[in-house]
Design an enzyme around this catalytic site. Sequence first.
Site, PDB file in Angstrom:
ATOM      1  N   HIS A  49       1.344  -1.024  -0.161  1.00 40.51           N
ATOM      2  CA  HIS A  49      -0.478  -0.151   0.280  1.00 40.51           C
ATOM      3  C   HIS A  49       1.096   0.649  -0.312  1.00 40.51           C
ATOM      4  O   HIS A  49       0.252   2.290   0.583  1.00 40.51           O
ATOM      5  CB  HIS A  49      -1.006   0.302   1.219  1.00 40.51           C
ATOM      6  CG  HIS A  49      -1.983  -1.073   1.315  1.00 40.51           C
ATOM      7  ND1 HIS A  49      -2.869  -1.296   2.227  1.00 40.51           N
ATOM      8  CD2 HIS A  49      -2.541  -1.904   0.260  1.00 40.51           C
ATOM      9  CE1 HIS A  49      -3.655  -2.258   2.298  1.00 40.51           C
ATOM     10  NE2 HIS A  49      -3.451  -2.349   0.725  1.00 40.51           N
ATOM     11  N   HIS A  74      -7.014   0.259   2.809  1.00 39.82           N
ATOM     12  CA  HIS A  74      -6.920  -0.715   1.516  1.00 39.82           C
ATOM     13  C   HIS A  74      -7.101   1.025   0.670  1.00 39.82           C
ATOM     14  O   HIS A  74      -7.452   1.021   0.686  1.00 39.82           O
ATOM     15  CB  HIS A  74      -7.537  -1.729   1.036  1.00 39.82           C
ATOM     16  CG  HIS A  74      -7.168  -3.142   1.864  1.00 39.82           C
ATOM     17  ND1 HIS A  74      -6.047  -3.897   2.655  1.00 39.82           N
ATOM     18  CD2 HIS A  74      -7.552  -2.714   3.380  1.00 39.82           C
ATOM     19  CE1 HIS A  74      -6.585  -4.571   3.638  1.00 39.82           C
ATOM     20  NE2 HIS A  74      -7.919  -4.105   4.519  1.00 39.82           N
TER      21      HIS A  74
HETATM   22  C1  LIG Z   1      -0.472  -7.588  -3.789  1.00 37.28           C
HETATM   23  C2  LIG Z   1      -0.754  -7.095  -3.832  1.00 37.28           C
HETATM   24  C3  LIG Z   1      -2.461  -6.258  -3.100  1.00 37.28           C
HETATM   25  C4  LIG Z   1      -3.243  -5.908  -3.071  1.00 37.28           C
HETATM   26  N1  LIG Z   1      -4.666  -6.135  -1.584  1.00 37.28           N
HETATM   27  C5  LIG Z   1      -5.466  -4.981  -1.969  1.00 37.28           C
HETATM   28  C6  LIG Z   1      -6.571  -4.694  -1.456  1.00 37.28           C
HETATM   29  O1  LIG Z   1      -7.208  -5.825  -1.437  1.00 37.28           O
HETATM   30  N2  LIG Z   1      -7.590  -3.802  -1.238  1.00 37.28           N
HETATM   31  C7  LIG Z   1      -7.191  -2.248  -2.053  1.00 37.28           C
HETATM   32  O2  LIG Z   1      -7.981  -1.524  -1.729  1.00 37.28           O
HETATM   33  N3  LIG Z   1      -5.208  -2.150  -2.233  1.00 37.28           N
HETATM   34  C8  LIG Z   1      -4.762  -3.036  -2.539  1.00 37.28           C
HETATM   35  N4  LIG Z   1      -3.518  -3.306  -3.252  1.00 37.28           N
HETATM   36  C9  LIG Z   1      -3.560  -1.628  -2.846  1.00 37.28           C
HETATM   37  C10 LIG Z   1      -3.813  -1.556  -4.362  1.00 37.28           C
HETATM   38  O3  LIG Z   1      -4.652  -2.556  -5.401  1.00 37.28           O
HETATM   39  C11 LIG Z   1      -3.003  -0.297  -4.841  1.00 37.28           C
HETATM   40  O4  LIG Z   1      -2.647   0.182  -3.811  1.00 37.28           O
HETATM   41  C12 LIG Z   1      -3.314   0.690  -6.621  1.00 37.28           C
HETATM   42  O5  LIG Z   1      -2.976  -0.387  -7.602  1.00 37.28           O
HETATM   43  C13 LIG Z   1      -2.798   1.333  -6.895  1.00 37.28           C
HETATM   44  O6  LIG Z   1      -2.694   2.298  -8.249  1.00 37.28           O
HETATM   45  P1  LIG Z   1      -1.415   2.885  -8.958  1.00 37.28           P
HETATM   46  O7  LIG Z   1      -2.353   3.804  -9.916  1.00 37.28           O
HETATM   47  O8  LIG Z   1      -1.232   4.193  -7.538  1.00 37.28           O
HETATM   48  O9  LIG Z   1      -0.467   2.012  -9.741  1.00 37.28           O
HETATM   49  P2  LIG Z   1      -0.733   0.701  -9.429  1.00 37.28           P
HETATM   50  O10 LIG Z   1      -2.300  -0.214 -10.325  1.00 37.28           O
HETATM   51  O11 LIG Z   1       0.572  -0.577  -8.794  1.00 37.28           O
HETATM   52  O12 LIG Z   1      -0.048   0.482 -11.305  1.00 37.28           O
HETATM   53  C14 LIG Z   1       0.330   0.438 -12.237  1.00 37.28           C
HETATM   54  C15 LIG Z   1       1.018   0.867 -13.698  1.00 37.28           C
HETATM   55  O13 LIG Z   1       1.951   1.316 -14.111  1.00 37.28           O
HETATM   56  C16 LIG Z   1       2.708   0.318 -15.273  1.00 37.28           C
HETATM   57  N5  LIG Z   1       3.845   0.599 -15.064  1.00 37.28           N
HETATM   58  C17 LIG Z   1       4.845   0.797 -14.670  1.00 37.28           C
HETATM   59  N6  LIG Z   1       6.238   1.230 -15.125  1.00 37.28           N
HETATM   60  C18 LIG Z   1       6.048   1.133 -16.033  1.00 37.28           C
HETATM   61  C19 LIG Z   1       6.421   1.250 -17.533  1.00 37.28           C
HETATM   62  N7  LIG Z   1       8.033   1.973 -16.650  1.00 37.28           N
HETATM   63  N8  LIG Z   1       6.039   1.488 -18.692  1.00 37.28           N
HETATM   64  C20 LIG Z   1       4.478   1.522 -18.506  1.00 37.28           C
HETATM   65  N9  LIG Z   1       3.736   1.099 -17.731  1.00 37.28           N
HETATM   66  C21 LIG Z   1       4.748   0.963 -16.568  1.00 37.28           C
HETATM   67  C22 LIG Z   1       2.192  -0.764 -14.196  1.00 37.28           C
HETATM   68  O14 LIG Z   1       2.752  -2.026 -15.023  1.00 37.28           O
HETATM   69  C23 LIG Z   1       0.388  -0.615 -13.996  1.00 37.28           C
HETATM   70  O15 LIG Z   1      -0.037  -0.833 -14.955  1.00 37.28           O
HETATM   71  C24 LIG Z   1      -2.231  -4.213  -3.248  1.00 37.28           C
HETATM   72  C25 LIG Z   1      -1.811  -4.294  -4.040  1.00 37.28           C
HETATM   73  C26 LIG Z   1      -0.863  -5.801  -4.257  1.00 37.28           C
HETATM   74  C27 LIG Z   1       0.674  -4.997  -5.341  1.00 37.28           C
END
Ligand SMILES: Cc1cc2nc3c(=O)[nH]c(=O)nc-3n(C[C@H](O)[C@H](O)[C@H](O)COP(=O)(O)OP(=O)(O)OC[C@H]3O[C@@H](n4cnc5c(N)ncnc54)[C@H](O)[C@@H]3O)c2cc1C
Length: 611
Positions: free
Chosen positions: A546, A589
């Site tokens: 997180h 979460h």
């Molecule tokens: C194992 C796990 C369990 C979790 N469980 C929960 C839960 O039960 N409930 C909850 O609310 N949250 C949970 N979370 C947290 C939640 O999913 C994240 O906080 C949320 O998805 C964050 O979103 P974001 O937009 O910041 O990035 P992310 O959703 O992580 O996405 C980042 C994206 O950028 C892409 N990317 C990165 N670098 C590059 C690059 N150089 N070029 C092109 N693309 C790139 C990645 O491939 C990915 O698609 C969990 C996370 C994980 C990893």
Amino acid sequence: MEQKLAKVTDVAQKSFDFVVVGPSVSGCTIASRLSENPNVSVALLEAGNSHFDDPLVSVPDGWMQQVFDPEYDWVFRTTTQEKVVNNITTPSGGPDKSFFWSRGKGLGGSSALNFLFWTRPQREEIDAVEALGNPGWNWERYFAAAKRAETFLPSPANNFPEFRELYNKDSVGHSGPVPISFCRTVSGAELYFQKALEAHGVKTIDDGLGGSLTGTFKAAANIDPRTGTRSTAATGYIVPALDRPNLKVLTAAYVNRVLTKKEDDDVVATGVEFEHGGNVHVVHAAKEVILCASTVKSPHILELSGIGNRNVLEPLGIPVQVDLPSVGENLQDHLIFTSCVFKMKEEHGFVTSETITLPEVQAKLRSIYGEAAGPLSLACTGVTFLPLHTFSDRADELIEKVEKRIEQNADKLSPGLKEQYELQLKLLKDKNVPDLEIVVFPVNVHPAGPPKPHIGLLPSIGHPFSRGTIHASSSDPKVQPTIDPNYLAEEIDIDILVESAKFIRKVTQDGPWKDVSEAELIPGANITTDEQLHEFVKTNVSTTWHSSGTCSLAPKEKGGVVDTHLKVYGTKNIRVADLSILPLLTVVHTQATTYGIAEQAADIIKADHSI
Ligand SMILES: Cc1cc2nc3c(=O)[nH]c(=O)nc-3n(C[C@H](O)[C@H](O)[C@H](O)COP(=O)(O)OP(=O)(O)OC[C@H]3O[C@@H](n4cnc5c(N)ncnc54)[C@H](O)[C@@H]3O)c2cc1C
């Protein structure tokens, strides 16, 4: 569906109004919202694959197989952590002083492999973000935006109706792209933990998504009850938009850096450089580049683009475009104590990741669900959020200790950290604001052997005081950044975990939980004193994935990377709009929080460009 994705020739050397990096929770939301206007062109670039129709994504508990598989998971790894040991979330399952940080790779980002908890922060936590010097980033606006992401749907028959599905219809969205509901299969043990908590004065609440969380409840999940499948940011926001001619979604496109030029004193993004099929390409941005690549990768891409701390960039040979020392700082993560595991009495028929594999359990579930569509799978759903004063009789002493430490170190704290700590202290003192979460975890992470009902009761720190960093360690984009979460650098964080472990023991030693459990397997009878527990907790922790804060939303002089329009300081047209902007981690979460941030970001960008 695959054929609706862009080909590299649709994107390389082409120009789009907006180039969005990372179809994450935030990237999917923003790309979809911006491209609702047919006059606006958007390119969305993802390093991983699409995973359309992939059961490991669509089946809710497919995450168990995705984690550590590089097709789905970036499998980042932290530096060696001095004060803690991770003994579970490692590929070997054995102890490790560094932590493996799973992150979703592919359309939907981490929403495609997360554990499905759908929770919303406490009102005061979001208002604290505004109080840091970010006008407009308050609960009211967040709440309205967050509800726009979701459609709450009634659940079909479930296997444990006594564990009640309580919610307030005014606190959930009814027409957003992401279907959510209560999951169908629960372990059943959640009900007994709830009863045990009630016996110790913790209330079961009926409005867990309304900004007031203290208590225990059945959490919603990002599951579409009509199909029994996982809802991701991609299925919600991108799949329905793939026919738009003004949106191009390119997978297997690894973004190396943002390309910039200087204009007066500001840096202006002209596009991004990405690798696809072994070749390096450029896509041009007529208006903006929006980074949504996560708390790990967004600061990394900024640094690779020359935006960051001069002292980090120059030794790596990266020419400095904007000297912005706060990039990659202020890293926060929820640390969870993973080894509080109970063996449950078999006659109660609890469903766990082990017992769900048994034919008799599957037959029973099918008989309950009848013809209801979708796969059989288990979701975690029992959550409890507690203020410090509820679970520790040392609360005042601990608060005094942390207050003193902040006072003594005031001169040494990085810009803005004192203000953050003051707000965290305010939350810690507030007897209505939770500082801890306990999840009921029906996934056996410890004992091997024949399938038995093992249940974890796992507490995690809500508002860690420890701060870490994420920085580039090479100018080569393929070399992943150095991640140092600096776990338990601040003593209050371990104090909170130890107090919570003691509280769990108190609640489970007699009454409703004791009635249904055979034994506390871990820590077990040999760990009795506070000192032993302290040592045991420190060596049995995990990340909860997180992390936030590495591109913090704050005034520049207070450690900010982005301003209230999410623009990176010193740039004209680069924004960051993912969870990395959250300057103070909230207790819950993080996915629903991220959707809320992204919906607000889309509003701001549209307003800024009058589109
Ligand atoms: C194992 C796990 C369990 C979790 N469980 C929960 C839960 O039960 N409930 C909850 O609310 N949250 C949970 N979370 C947290 C939640 O999913 C994240 O906080 C949320 O998805 C964050 O979103 P974001 O937009 O910041 O990035 P992310 O959703 O992580 O996405 C980042 C994206 O950028 C892409 N990317 C990165 N670098 C590059 C690059 N150089 N070029 C092109 N693309 C790139 C990645 O491939 C990915 O698609 C969990 C996370 C994980 C990893």
